[in-house]
Write a protein that holds these residues in place. Structure first.
Motif, PDB file in Angstrom:
ATOM      1  N   LEU A 126      57.729  39.381  44.957  1.00  0.00           N
ATOM      2  CA  LEU A 126      58.130  40.756  44.635  1.00  0.00           C
ATOM      3  C   LEU A 126      57.907  41.103  43.166  1.00  0.00           C
ATOM      4  O   LEU A 126      57.227  42.084  42.840  1.00  0.00           O
ATOM      5  CB  LEU A 126      59.588  40.975  45.017  1.00  0.00           C
ATOM      6  CG  LEU A 126      60.184  42.341  44.660  1.00  0.00           C
ATOM      7  CD1 LEU A 126      59.424  43.449  45.387  1.00  0.00           C
ATOM      8  CD2 LEU A 126      61.667  42.398  45.002  1.00  0.00           C
ATOM      9  N   ALA A 127      58.494  40.315  42.265  1.00  0.00           N
ATOM     10  CA  ALA A 127      58.462  40.642  40.835  1.00  0.00           C
ATOM     11  C   ALA A 127      57.046  40.756  40.270  1.00  0.00           C
ATOM     12  O   ALA A 127      56.754  41.711  39.538  1.00  0.00           O
ATOM     13  CB  ALA A 127      59.283  39.622  40.040  1.00  0.00           C
ATOM     14  N   PRO A 128      56.129  39.819  40.560  1.00  0.00           N
ATOM     15  CA  PRO A 128      54.783  39.938  39.980  1.00  0.00           C
ATOM     16  C   PRO A 128      54.064  41.234  40.368  1.00  0.00           C
ATOM     17  O   PRO A 128      53.434  41.868  39.521  1.00  0.00           O
ATOM     18  CB  PRO A 128      54.051  38.711  40.541  1.00  0.00           C
ATOM     19  CG  PRO A 128      55.131  37.719  40.794  1.00  0.00           C
ATOM     20  CD  PRO A 128      56.288  38.537  41.288  1.00  0.00           C
ATOM     21  N   VAL A 129      54.162  41.611  41.638  1.00  0.00           N
ATOM     22  CA  VAL A 129      53.506  42.838  42.082  1.00  0.00           C
ATOM     23  C   VAL A 129      54.176  44.055  41.459  1.00  0.00           C
ATOM     24  O   VAL A 129      53.527  44.937  40.877  1.00  0.00           O
ATOM     25  CB  VAL A 129      53.537  42.944  43.622  1.00  0.00           C
ATOM     26  CG1 VAL A 129      52.979  44.293  44.077  1.00  0.00           C
ATOM     27  CG2 VAL A 129      52.743  41.798  44.249  1.00  0.00           C
ATOM     28  N   ASN A 130      55.498  44.095  41.556  1.00  0.00           N
ATOM     29  CA  ASN A 130      56.264  45.228  41.060  1.00  0.00           C
ATOM     30  C   ASN A 130      56.092  45.414  39.557  1.00  0.00           C
ATOM     31  O   ASN A 130      55.816  46.518  39.071  1.00  0.00           O
ATOM     32  CB  ASN A 130      57.737  45.009  41.396  1.00  0.00           C
ATOM     33  CG  ASN A 130      58.496  46.315  41.541  1.00  0.00           C
ATOM     34  OD1 ASN A 130      57.907  47.394  41.570  1.00  0.00           O
ATOM     35  ND2 ASN A 130      59.805  46.225  41.617  1.00  0.00           N
ATOM     36  N   GLU A 131      56.246  44.333  38.808  1.00  0.00           N
ATOM     37  CA  GLU A 131      56.199  44.423  37.347  1.00  0.00           C
ATOM     38  C   GLU A 131      54.780  44.649  36.821  1.00  0.00           C
ATOM     39  O   GLU A 131      54.598  45.327  35.799  1.00  0.00           O
ATOM     40  CB  GLU A 131      56.823  43.176  36.720  1.00  0.00           C
ATOM     41  CG  GLU A 131      58.320  43.074  36.994  1.00  0.00           C
ATOM     42  CD  GLU A 131      58.982  41.910  36.277  1.00  0.00           C
ATOM     43  OE1 GLU A 131      58.364  41.332  35.364  1.00  0.00           O
ATOM     44  OE2 GLU A 131      60.131  41.582  36.629  1.00  0.00           O
ATOM     45  N   GLU A 132      53.783  44.098  37.489  1.00  0.00           N
ATOM     46  CA  GLU A 132      52.415  44.343  37.028  1.00  0.00           C
ATOM     47  C   GLU A 132      51.999  45.797  37.262  1.00  0.00           C
ATOM     48  O   GLU A 132      51.307  46.390  36.433  1.00  0.00           O
ATOM     49  CB  GLU A 132      51.437  43.391  37.721  1.00  0.00           C
ATOM     50  CG  GLU A 132      51.564  41.953  37.288  1.00  0.00           C
ATOM     51  CD  GLU A 132      51.620  41.806  35.787  1.00  0.00           C
ATOM     52  OE1 GLU A 132      50.670  42.250  35.102  1.00  0.00           O
ATOM     53  OE2 GLU A 132      52.612  41.262  35.268  1.00  0.00           O
ATOM     54  N   VAL A 170      48.451  37.510  40.109  1.00  0.00           N
ATOM     55  CA  VAL A 170      48.338  36.084  40.431  1.00  0.00           C
ATOM     56  C   VAL A 170      48.837  35.245  39.259  1.00  0.00           C
ATOM     57  O   VAL A 170      49.582  34.279  39.442  1.00  0.00           O
ATOM     58  CB  VAL A 170      46.882  35.719  40.782  1.00  0.00           C
ATOM     59  CG1 VAL A 170      46.723  34.207  40.932  1.00  0.00           C
ATOM     60  CG2 VAL A 170      46.451  36.412  42.069  1.00  0.00           C
ATOM     61  N   PHE A 171      48.418  35.591  38.045  1.00  0.00           N
ATOM     62  CA  PHE A 171      48.872  34.910  36.833  1.00  0.00           C
ATOM     63  C   PHE A 171      50.397  34.923  36.767  1.00  0.00           C
ATOM     64  O   PHE A 171      51.039  33.882  36.553  1.00  0.00           O
ATOM     65  CB  PHE A 171      48.263  35.632  35.615  1.00  0.00           C
ATOM     66  CG  PHE A 171      48.558  35.003  34.282  1.00  0.00           C
ATOM     67  CD1 PHE A 171      49.860  34.777  33.845  1.00  0.00           C
ATOM     68  CD2 PHE A 171      47.517  34.677  33.427  1.00  0.00           C
ATOM     69  CE1 PHE A 171      50.113  34.223  32.606  1.00  0.00           C
ATOM     70  CE2 PHE A 171      47.754  34.115  32.187  1.00  0.00           C
ATOM     71  CZ  PHE A 171      49.068  33.892  31.767  1.00  0.00           C
ATOM     72  N   HIS A 172      50.978  36.114  36.931  1.00  0.00           N
ATOM     73  CA  HIS A 172      52.434  36.299  36.849  1.00  0.00           C
ATOM     74  C   HIS A 172      53.157  35.462  37.905  1.00  0.00           C
ATOM     75  O   HIS A 172      54.170  34.820  37.621  1.00  0.00           O
ATOM     76  CB  HIS A 172      52.755  37.785  37.036  1.00  0.00           C
ATOM     77  CG  HIS A 172      54.096  38.185  36.539  1.00  0.00           C
ATOM     78  ND1 HIS A 172      54.363  39.435  36.026  1.00  0.00           N
ATOM     79  CD2 HIS A 172      55.280  37.522  36.481  1.00  0.00           C
ATOM     80  CE1 HIS A 172      55.625  39.519  35.677  1.00  0.00           C
ATOM     81  NE2 HIS A 172      56.211  38.366  35.965  1.00  0.00           N
ATOM     82  N   ALA A 173      52.626  35.463  39.120  1.00  0.00           N
ATOM     83  CA  ALA A 173      53.237  34.697  40.205  1.00  0.00           C
ATOM     84  C   ALA A 173      53.207  33.202  39.902  1.00  0.00           C
ATOM     85  O   ALA A 173      54.198  32.483  40.118  1.00  0.00           O
ATOM     86  CB  ALA A 173      52.517  34.984  41.517  1.00  0.00           C
TER      87      ALA A 173
END
Length: 221
Positions: A132-138, A201-204
């Protein structure tokens, strides 16, 4: 977990400095991500013209997006690690010599994982942090804030300012410097590839690595 949790803690009647329960932590993290999502929907609904168009309109295969995200994370991780290490040493020195009263608690989610939570809590935390967070925040910080800033200044200045906003949003002194580097690397990856999936992907991977290290250090793995 972030600046939103300062406000949300009052909504959930959490006293300043009080230790959150695992359930409260998950509710706060989920509500924070919900607020970010609502902000994005509000921007879309307003049909704002302040942000420039997509950096790159060319399609990129998912395999290539994933590969570029992995390579960007692997290349950037040593810098993130070294920044975090020396930043923690600097804060310890400041606490010892200049400001003994300075408090540097871990982020709320970090405290949760470090406390040897149940398997269910870990599973939900991983879902939040890796899916959730990587998609949402990016979408919010890179596609939204970074592109908006890029429409007002040079790409280098926009990358730097977007990184500062990203780190400050998490409202945690201990993680500020490493998150500043992470934010810079994420915006740089987005600018270089033109595809939001790469920083996602990086964030995840960054979040997954953090959780894995916490679980290993706490003896949960």
């Amino acid at each position: 977990h972030g600046a939103g949790c300062v406000v949300l803690s009052h909504l959930f009647h959490v006293e300043p400095g009080a230790k959150l329960t695992q359930t409260q932590t998950l509710w706060l993290a989920g509500a924070q991500q919900g607020f970010i999502l609502l902000a994005q929907l509000g921007i879309l609904a307003s049909r704002s013209t302040f942000s420039p168009g997509p950096i790159n309109s060319e399609r990129m295969p998912l395999s290539k997006v994933f590969a570029k995200g992995v390579l960007a994370f692997v290349a950037g991780y040593p810098l993130i690690f070294l920044t975090g290490y020396f930043w923690s040493l600097a804060l310890e020195a400041i606490q010892h010599w200049l400001a003994p009263q300075l408090q540097t608690p871990e982020q709320t989610v970090v405290q949760l994982i470090s406390a040897q939570p149940s398997t269910g809590i870990v599973a939900v935390s991983v879902l939040f942090a890796v899916a959730l967070a990587p998609v949402n925040e990016e979408l919010f910080f890179r596609v939204g804030i970074y592109r908006f800033l890029k429409g007002k200044m040079s790409a280098r200045s926009a990358i730097a300012l977007a990184a500062i906003i990203f780190a400050a949003f998490h409202a945690n002194l201990l993680s500020f410097a490493p998150l500043l580097v992470v934010g810079w690397l994420l915006a740089r990856a987005y600018e270089r590839t033109g595809h939001a999936g790469v920083p996602m992907v990086f964030h995840a991977l960054f979040n997954l690595n953090t959780i894995a290290m916490l679980l290993i250090s706490s003896g949960s793995m």
